[in-house]
Design an enzyme around this catalytic site. Structure first.
Site, PDB file in Angstrom:
ATOM      1  N   THR A  78      73.440 -23.594 -74.151  1.00  0.00           N
ATOM      2  CA  THR A  78      72.341 -22.647 -74.401  1.00  0.00           C
ATOM      3  C   THR A  78      71.795 -22.009 -73.129  1.00  0.00           C
ATOM      4  O   THR A  78      70.902 -21.169 -73.200  1.00  0.00           O
ATOM      5  CB  THR A  78      71.174 -23.331 -75.144  1.00  0.00           C
ATOM      6  OG1 THR A  78      70.664 -24.391 -74.340  1.00  0.00           O
ATOM      7  CG2 THR A  78      71.621 -23.881 -76.494  1.00  0.00           C
ATOM      8  N   ASP A  91      63.496 -33.929 -68.074  1.00  0.00           N
ATOM      9  CA  ASP A  91      64.654 -33.988 -67.189  1.00  0.00           C
ATOM     10  C   ASP A  91      65.587 -35.094 -67.686  1.00  0.00           C
ATOM     11  O   ASP A  91      65.231 -36.270 -67.664  1.00  0.00           O
ATOM     12  CB  ASP A  91      64.145 -34.287 -65.775  1.00  0.00           C
ATOM     13  CG  ASP A  91      65.261 -34.453 -64.756  1.00  0.00           C
ATOM     14  OD1 ASP A  91      66.443 -34.497 -65.142  1.00  0.00           O
ATOM     15  OD2 ASP A  91      64.935 -34.546 -63.562  1.00  0.00           O
ATOM     16  N   GLY A 106      72.825 -25.798 -63.298  1.00  0.00           N
ATOM     17  CA  GLY A 106      72.100 -26.331 -64.447  1.00  0.00           C
ATOM     18  C   GLY A 106      72.089 -27.840 -64.527  1.00  0.00           C
ATOM     19  O   GLY A 106      71.982 -28.543 -63.518  1.00  0.00           O
ATOM     20  N   VAL A 107      72.249 -28.344 -65.751  1.00  0.00           N
ATOM     21  CA  VAL A 107      72.184 -29.787 -66.005  1.00  0.00           C
ATOM     22  C   VAL A 107      73.326 -30.506 -65.288  1.00  0.00           C
ATOM     23  O   VAL A 107      73.172 -31.630 -64.804  1.00  0.00           O
ATOM     24  CB  VAL A 107      72.168 -30.070 -67.531  1.00  0.00           C
ATOM     25  CG1 VAL A 107      73.520 -29.872 -68.174  1.00  0.00           C
ATOM     26  CG2 VAL A 107      71.677 -31.479 -67.807  1.00  0.00           C
ATOM     27  N   ASP A 108      74.471 -29.847 -65.185  1.00  0.00           N
ATOM     28  CA  ASP A 108      75.650 -30.426 -64.537  1.00  0.00           C
ATOM     29  C   ASP A 108      75.334 -30.781 -63.081  1.00  0.00           C
ATOM     30  O   ASP A 108      75.535 -31.915 -62.630  1.00  0.00           O
ATOM     31  CB  ASP A 108      76.800 -29.405 -64.615  1.00  0.00           C
ATOM     32  CG  ASP A 108      78.156 -29.989 -64.262  1.00  0.00           C
ATOM     33  OD1 ASP A 108      78.266 -31.222 -64.113  1.00  0.00           O
ATOM     34  OD2 ASP A 108      79.118 -29.204 -64.144  1.00  0.00           O
ATOM     35  N   TYR A 163      75.736 -20.193 -70.625  1.00  0.00           N
ATOM     36  CA  TYR A 163      76.807 -19.898 -71.588  1.00  0.00           C
ATOM     37  C   TYR A 163      76.296 -19.095 -72.788  1.00  0.00           C
ATOM     38  O   TYR A 163      77.055 -18.750 -73.675  1.00  0.00           O
ATOM     39  CB  TYR A 163      77.507 -21.175 -72.052  1.00  0.00           C
ATOM     40  CG  TYR A 163      78.415 -21.804 -71.000  1.00  0.00           C
ATOM     41  CD1 TYR A 163      78.543 -21.256 -69.718  1.00  0.00           C
ATOM     42  CD2 TYR A 163      79.140 -22.948 -71.293  1.00  0.00           C
ATOM     43  CE1 TYR A 163      79.369 -21.833 -68.766  1.00  0.00           C
ATOM     44  CE2 TYR A 163      79.983 -23.530 -70.339  1.00  0.00           C
ATOM     45  CZ  TYR A 163      80.084 -22.972 -69.080  1.00  0.00           C
ATOM     46  OH  TYR A 163      80.916 -23.540 -68.146  1.00  0.00           O
ATOM     47  N   ASN A 203      81.628 -28.138 -66.761  1.00  0.00           N
ATOM     48  CA  ASN A 203      82.584 -27.033 -66.879  1.00  0.00           C
ATOM     49  C   ASN A 203      83.995 -27.632 -66.858  1.00  0.00           C
ATOM     50  O   ASN A 203      84.162 -28.828 -66.620  1.00  0.00           O
ATOM     51  CB  ASN A 203      82.369 -25.983 -65.775  1.00  0.00           C
ATOM     52  CG  ASN A 203      82.461 -26.588 -64.387  1.00  0.00           C
ATOM     53  OD1 ASN A 203      83.353 -27.382 -64.098  1.00  0.00           O
ATOM     54  ND2 ASN A 203      81.536 -26.230 -63.531  1.00  0.00           N
TER      55      ASN A 203
END
Length: 177
Positions: A126, A14, A36-38, A129, A28
């Site tokens: 990955t 993480d 996701g990670v955002d 997107y 974005n």
């Protein structure tokens, strides 16, 4: 093994839990958080990150694909978060490779300009997107290695993989380098 890959570590886990000077967020174009990670970085870092993004939005109206901006890291262990917008894979016909190269390069440049010694990257583009993981892994290692040859500010680059595929692909490339 080349001297530059000595500075690159591949870990599975993480990214919000990694202790480095700067964490890279796969953002974005709106910079207002997402999935996701955002979303994970915004949740873990708290409202200061969003506030920083809103200030950037007010100044320059978002962040274009391939570009990068820097904010505070809020409650994260890092000092900063660099937000970069990866390309959506469209069969490679839309300069996706160059855009992903720009993400890594611009994030590294911003980190060095801000005096950061250590940086953690996710596997940009990955996930939703759909950038091919093997190609993305090759681009990330190539750009990071080239950057480290030209710049001595950064002494530690961590690539934090969320899934086994990315971990295997990136780790293989680092071991071979």
């Amino acid at each position: 093994m080349s001297h530059n890959t000595d500075k690159i570590t591949v870990v599975k886990g993480d990214i919000t839990k990694i202790t480095v000077d700067v964490i890279v967020n796969a953002a974005n174009t709106s910079l207002l958080g997402g999935g996701g990670v955002d979303g994970a970085i915004h949740r873990a870092g708290g409202p200061e990150i969003l506030e920083g993004c809103r200030n950037i939005l007010a100044k320059q109206g978002g962040c274009k694909v391939g570009e990068a901006v820097i904010t505070t890291a809020g409650k994260l262990a890092a000092k900063y978060v660099i937000h970069t917008v990866g390309p959506v894979w469209n069969g490679g016909k839309n300069h996706e490779i160059e855009k992903l190269e720009s993400c890594y390069y611009n994030a590294l440049r911003l980190a060095a300009e801000n005096g950061c010694r250590s940086i953690a990257f996710p596997n940009i583009s990955t996930g939703i997107y759909r950038f091919p993981k093997e190609l993305a892994a090759q681009i990330s290692i190539r750009v990071i290695t080239q950057f480290l040859m030209a710049d001595t500010t950064l002494t530690q680059v961590k690539i934090v993989c969320f899934d086994d595929d990315n971990f295997r692909l990136v780790n293989q490339l680092v071991m071979q380098a």
